[in-house]
Scaffold this motif. Sequence first.
Motif, PDB file in Angstrom:
ATOM      1  N   UNK A 187      57.263  58.131 -28.101  1.00  0.00           N
ATOM      2  CA  UNK A 187      57.722  56.777 -28.408  1.00  0.00           C
ATOM      3  C   UNK A 187      56.573  55.782 -28.276  1.00  0.00           C
ATOM      4  N   UNK A 188      56.606  54.742 -29.114  1.00  0.00           N
ATOM      5  CA  UNK A 188      55.569  53.710 -29.102  1.00  0.00           C
ATOM      6  C   UNK A 188      55.752  52.781 -27.908  1.00  0.00           C
ATOM      7  N   UNK A 189      54.634  52.319 -27.364  1.00  0.00           N
ATOM      8  CA  UNK A 189      54.620  51.300 -26.321  1.00  0.00           C
ATOM      9  C   UNK A 189      53.498  50.330 -26.677  1.00  0.00           C
ATOM     10  N   UNK A 190      53.795  49.031 -26.590  1.00  0.00           N
ATOM     11  CA  UNK A 190      52.833  48.003 -26.953  1.00  0.00           C
ATOM     12  C   UNK A 190      52.616  47.087 -25.758  1.00  0.00           C
ATOM     13  N   UNK A 191      51.364  46.881 -25.398  1.00  0.00           N
ATOM     14  CA  UNK A 191      50.995  45.964 -24.321  1.00  0.00           C
ATOM     15  C   UNK A 191      50.393  44.714 -24.938  1.00  0.00           C
ATOM     16  N   UNK A 192      50.926  43.559 -24.540  1.00  0.00           N
ATOM     17  CA  UNK A 192      50.343  42.298 -24.977  1.00  0.00           C
ATOM     18  C   UNK A 192      50.125  41.412 -23.759  1.00  0.00           C
ATOM     19  N   UNK A 193      49.124  40.564 -23.847  1.00  0.00           N
ATOM     20  CA  UNK A 193      48.813  39.611 -22.799  1.00  0.00           C
ATOM     21  C   UNK A 193      49.054  38.216 -23.365  1.00  0.00           C
ATOM     22  N   UNK A 194      50.021  37.497 -22.787  1.00  0.00           N
ATOM     23  CA  UNK A 194      50.425  36.192 -23.301  1.00  0.00           C
ATOM     24  C   UNK A 194      49.994  35.102 -22.315  1.00  0.00           C
ATOM     25  N   UNK A 195      49.313  34.082 -22.858  1.00  0.00           N
ATOM     26  CA  UNK A 195      48.860  32.950 -22.046  1.00  0.00           C
ATOM     27  C   UNK A 195      49.827  31.787 -22.201  1.00  0.00           C
ATOM     28  N   UNK A 196      50.179  31.172 -21.080  1.00  0.00           N
ATOM     29  CA  UNK A 196      50.932  29.919 -21.097  1.00  0.00           C
ATOM     30  C   UNK A 196      50.072  28.865 -20.419  1.00  0.00           C
ATOM     31  N   UNK A 197      50.159  27.644 -20.911  1.00  0.00           N
ATOM     32  CA  UNK A 197      49.324  26.561 -20.393  1.00  0.00           C
ATOM     33  C   UNK A 197      50.181  25.413 -19.917  1.00  0.00           C
ATOM     34  N   UNK A 198      49.697  24.732 -18.901  1.00  0.00           N
ATOM     35  CA  UNK A 198      50.320  23.501 -18.428  1.00  0.00           C
ATOM     36  C   UNK A 198      49.206  22.470 -18.293  1.00  0.00           C
ATOM     37  N   UNK A 199      49.479  21.252 -18.722  1.00  0.00           N
ATOM     38  CA  UNK A 199      48.520  20.158 -18.608  1.00  0.00           C
ATOM     39  C   UNK A 199      49.179  19.006 -17.871  1.00  0.00           C
ATOM     40  N   UNK A 200      48.401  18.305 -17.072  1.00  0.00           N
ATOM     41  CA  UNK A 200      48.904  17.156 -16.342  1.00  0.00           C
ATOM     42  C   UNK A 200      47.756  16.215 -16.032  1.00  0.00           C
ATOM     43  N   UNK A 201      48.111  15.015 -15.627  1.00  0.00           N
ATOM     44  CA  UNK A 201      47.125  14.018 -15.245  1.00  0.00           C
ATOM     45  C   UNK A 201      47.136  13.918 -13.724  1.00  0.00           C
ATOM     46  N   UNK A 252      45.985  24.312 -16.554  1.00  0.00           N
ATOM     47  CA  UNK A 252      46.013  25.612 -15.884  1.00  0.00           C
ATOM     48  C   UNK A 252      46.620  26.625 -16.849  1.00  0.00           C
ATOM     49  N   UNK A 253      46.037  27.820 -16.885  1.00  0.00           N
ATOM     50  CA  UNK A 253      46.538  28.890 -17.741  1.00  0.00           C
ATOM     51  C   UNK A 253      47.061  30.020 -16.872  1.00  0.00           C
ATOM     52  N   UNK A 254      48.251  30.507 -17.200  1.00  0.00           N
ATOM     53  CA  UNK A 254      48.835  31.690 -16.560  1.00  0.00           C
ATOM     54  C   UNK A 254      48.837  32.809 -17.580  1.00  0.00           C
ATOM     55  N   UNK A 255      48.589  34.035 -17.140  1.00  0.00           N
ATOM     56  CA  UNK A 255      48.603  35.200 -18.021  1.00  0.00           C
ATOM     57  C   UNK A 255      49.788  36.074 -17.675  1.00  0.00           C
ATOM     58  N   UNK A 256      50.486  36.556 -18.715  1.00  0.00           N
ATOM     59  CA  UNK A 256      51.679  37.373 -18.550  1.00  0.00           C
ATOM     60  C   UNK A 256      51.479  38.687 -19.304  1.00  0.00           C
ATOM     61  N   UNK A 257      51.582  39.787 -18.587  1.00  0.00           N
ATOM     62  CA  UNK A 257      51.485  41.105 -19.216  1.00  0.00           C
ATOM     63  C   UNK A 257      52.884  41.470 -19.692  1.00  0.00           C
ATOM     64  N   UNK A 258      53.018  41.730 -20.997  1.00  0.00           N
ATOM     65  CA  UNK A 258      54.322  42.004 -21.602  1.00  0.00           C
ATOM     66  C   UNK A 258      54.294  43.385 -22.246  1.00  0.00           C
ATOM     67  N   UNK A 304      48.228  47.839  -4.290  1.00  0.00           N
ATOM     68  CA  UNK A 304      48.063  46.898  -5.391  1.00  0.00           C
ATOM     69  C   UNK A 304      49.425  46.657  -6.022  1.00  0.00           C
ATOM     70  N   UNK A 305      49.598  45.463  -6.594  1.00  0.00           N
ATOM     71  CA  UNK A 305      50.849  45.100  -7.244  1.00  0.00           C
ATOM     72  C   UNK A 305      50.533  44.525  -8.623  1.00  0.00           C
ATOM     73  N   UNK A 306      51.415  44.769  -9.575  1.00  0.00           N
ATOM     74  CA  UNK A 306      51.326  44.137 -10.880  1.00  0.00           C
ATOM     75  C   UNK A 306      52.734  43.788 -11.339  1.00  0.00           C
ATOM     76  N   UNK A 307      52.864  42.615 -11.934  1.00  0.00           N
ATOM     77  CA  UNK A 307      54.154  42.194 -12.470  1.00  0.00           C
ATOM     78  C   UNK A 307      54.047  42.159 -13.984  1.00  0.00           C
ATOM     79  N   UNK A 308      55.006  42.792 -14.644  1.00  0.00           N
ATOM     80  CA  UNK A 308      55.047  42.878 -16.095  1.00  0.00           C
ATOM     81  C   UNK A 308      56.382  42.345 -16.581  1.00  0.00           C
ATOM     82  N   UNK A 309      56.403  41.915 -17.827  1.00  0.00           N
ATOM     83  CA  UNK A 309      57.656  41.511 -18.452  1.00  0.00           C
ATOM     84  C   UNK A 309      58.052  42.625 -19.413  1.00  0.00           C
ATOM     85  N   UNK A 310      59.193  43.244 -19.143  1.00  0.00           N
ATOM     86  CA  UNK A 310      59.737  44.267 -20.032  1.00  0.00           C
ATOM     87  C   UNK A 310      60.506  43.515 -21.114  1.00  0.00           C
ATOM     88  N   UNK A 311      59.954  43.457 -22.317  1.00  0.00           N
ATOM     89  CA  UNK A 311      60.460  42.584 -23.373  1.00  0.00           C
ATOM     90  C   UNK A 311      61.799  43.076 -23.913  1.00  0.00           C
TER      91      UNK A 311
END
Length: 148
Positions: free
Chosen positions: A28-42, A52-58, A97-104
């Motif tokens: 079966x196919x498995x696809x790993x993607x790394x998604x960046x989310x950004x937040x901006x403030x003053x 600030x950028x957060x990275x999410x392993x999906x 070690x720990x890693x958090x992933x999002x199971x899409x």
Amino acid sequence: MSGGTSSMTIVVGNLGADPELKAMPGGDAVLNISVATNIEWKDKSSGEKKSETEWHRCILFRAQAENAAKYLKKGSKVNIVGRNRTRKWTDKHSVDHYTTEIMVRDIQYLDRAPSSEDDNKPFDDPTNTGQPAPPPQNFDNFDDDIPF
């Protein structure tokens, strides 16, 4: 590796790299993607603009993985709905070690297909409804002072 915590997650962001399509031992196919989310403030004290950028392993599986691999590339904008999974493993030096992933569960492609005729034409993908994901259930009374 062992399983850990789990919760629902919604992420809207951009791929930081091209997707990695692989096959599981059963084929079966498995696809790993790394998604960046950004937040901006003053900054209140300096008035300086900050970000600030957060990275999410999906992780996507089977037909969903194969389909996403056709459409996604570095920079693609996506809306991801899935379940968090935190895994723990111990390296050869006995360090945990720990890693958090999002199971899409659901993915929407938010980019538009390039077209000289119609710049608003969405990707020709039957799983892309062109509509945002519905809000999570039972959050109607969510009253939190979120700073962004």
